[in-house]
Design an enzyme around this catalytic site. Structure first.
Site, PDB file in Angstrom:
ATOM      1  N   ASP A 171       0.852  -1.183   0.000  1.00 22.81           N
ATOM      2  CA  ASP A 171       0.000   0.000   0.000  1.00 22.81           C
ATOM      3  C   ASP A 171       0.892   1.240   0.000  1.00 22.81           C
ATOM      4  O   ASP A 171       1.167   1.839   1.043  1.00 22.81           O
ATOM      5  CB  ASP A 171      -0.891  -0.023   1.251  1.00 22.81           C
ATOM      6  CG  ASP A 171      -2.007   1.003   1.185  1.00 22.81           C
ATOM      7  OD1 ASP A 171      -2.309   1.483   0.086  1.00 22.81           O
ATOM      8  OD2 ASP A 171      -2.589   1.313   2.245  1.00 22.81           O
ATOM      9  N   LYS A 222      -9.824   2.180  -8.776  1.00 23.08           N
ATOM     10  CA  LYS A 222     -10.357   2.404  -7.429  1.00 23.08           C
ATOM     11  C   LYS A 222     -11.473   3.448  -7.466  1.00 23.08           C
ATOM     12  O   LYS A 222     -11.296   4.550  -7.992  1.00 23.08           O
ATOM     13  CB  LYS A 222      -9.249   2.868  -6.483  1.00 23.08           C
ATOM     14  CG  LYS A 222      -8.280   1.774  -6.093  1.00 23.08           C
ATOM     15  CD  LYS A 222      -7.236   2.259  -5.112  1.00 23.08           C
ATOM     16  CE  LYS A 222      -7.783   2.391  -3.709  1.00 23.08           C
ATOM     17  NZ  LYS A 222      -6.720   2.742  -2.729  1.00 23.08           N
TER      18      LYS A 222
END
Length: 325
Positions: free
Chosen positions: A23, A132
């Site tokens: 991440d 996303k």
């Protein structure tokens, strides 16, 4: 667990139970952890773009597109980082649509197709990209259309079961329930009444939320992948060992690499149906009005979703300002 588990780091053991995702936008740092996939967001890309070692990448993109304004340039910067990340990870990278479009289905679809087009112009197969989208009603509606066209979506800013259920009904490829932010909210509400002994570990509110989503999905055979996100510590991560995927910051990946304590599988799809048999969980109503009411009645999810969108909007604008200089 194999006989060598005690000699392996917690990260290596976790990789045997769960797909580990990095991440970060700092692709140079992720190399040492060898993740399968990677996720980015406007905040992470802003942070990376300000680092001296990435100035040449930013400047190269700006030089290649001198006629674009800062808003248009953001997409090219996001994809430039994504392309570098794809040289490192064997799997997928998640690239986020402008959070300012979170309540505009049509504009979200247009932006998602633009991002996919940029990747494909560099020879990247769309199967390696996850777009996303914020898990608003409009974002979920966009995901349904995009998935039907073979553009896979990672539904982010997800804090509640009703969001997860709606994403599953829309055939979204993947959801990212935010563990740490859920815990942050409960910790702030409880204040002095919070204690790690009573509210940490298996009782952590963020961990419990992901477990409930996991059981719901596996119980009802929903194929959407679950990727726990937004972790505050390694305890939260290890309590979700066995989740489909976990996306983890470089700092916490380093912590996991440093320890060799045995990692135990906590989530098991095979046990999900039995786990829910005593809870009498039924499918949620997922028409628009029911979705909005259920989300509205969850104060934590409503507040954290709104806050997350605001913060991503702010960081996108900061990135635009950076690119305008």
């Amino acid at each position: 667990m194999n006989s060598n588990s005690l000699a392996q780091s917690k990260l290596e053991q976790l990789k045997q139970l769960t797909t580990v995702v990095a991440d970060t936008g700092d692709f140079e740092r992720m190399k040492e952890f060898q993740p399968q996939d990677a996720t980015t967001n406007p905040s992470l890309i802003l942070k990376a773009a300000q680092q001296p070692n990435y100035q040449s990448l930013v400047n190269t993109v700006k030089a290649a597109h001198p006629d674009l304004n800062p808003t248009e340039l953001v997409d090219y910067i996001l994809v430039a980082f994504g392309l570098e990340i794809l040289k490192i990870v064997p799997g997928r990278v998640s690239t986020e649509v402008d959070a300012r479009l979170s309540f505009d289905t049509k504009a979200t679809i247009t932006k998602a197709k633009h991002l996919i087009g940029l990747y494909e112009s560099h020879g990247i197969n769309r199967q390696r990209i996850l777009i996303k989208l914020a898990a608003t009603w409009e974002g979920i509606a966009a995901a349904k259309e995009l998935e039907a066209e073979g553009i896979h979506c990672n539904m982010t800013l997800l804090f509640s079961l009703v969001q997860a259920a709606a994403c599953g009904a829309a055939n979204a490829k993947l959801i990212s329930p935010f563990v740490g932010r859920i815990t942050d909210w409960h910790k702030a509400k409880l204040g002095a009444n919070w204690s790690d002994a009573n509210h940490g570990g298996a009782n952590d509110p963020g961990v419990s939320s992901v477990k409930r989503i996991f059981h719901y999905y596996k119980h009802f055979g929903i194929p959407t992948e679950i990727m726990g996100a937004s972790f505050r510590n390694t305890t939260q991560i290890l309590e979700l060992a066995g989740c489909d995927l976990l996306t983890i910051s470089p700092e916490l990946l380093a912590d996991l690499s440093a320890g060799t304590m045995t990692v135990i599988k906590k989530l098991d799809a095979a046990n999900a149906k039995a786990a829910l048999s005593t809870e009498k969980i039924v499918p949620l109503k997922l028409d628009e009005s029911s979705f909005r009411l259920q989300l509205n009645n969850d104060a934590m999810a409503t507040e954290k979703l709104a806050e997350g969108i605001r913060n991503f909007c702010i960081d996108t604008e900061k990135l635009e300002t950076l690119l305008s200089k």
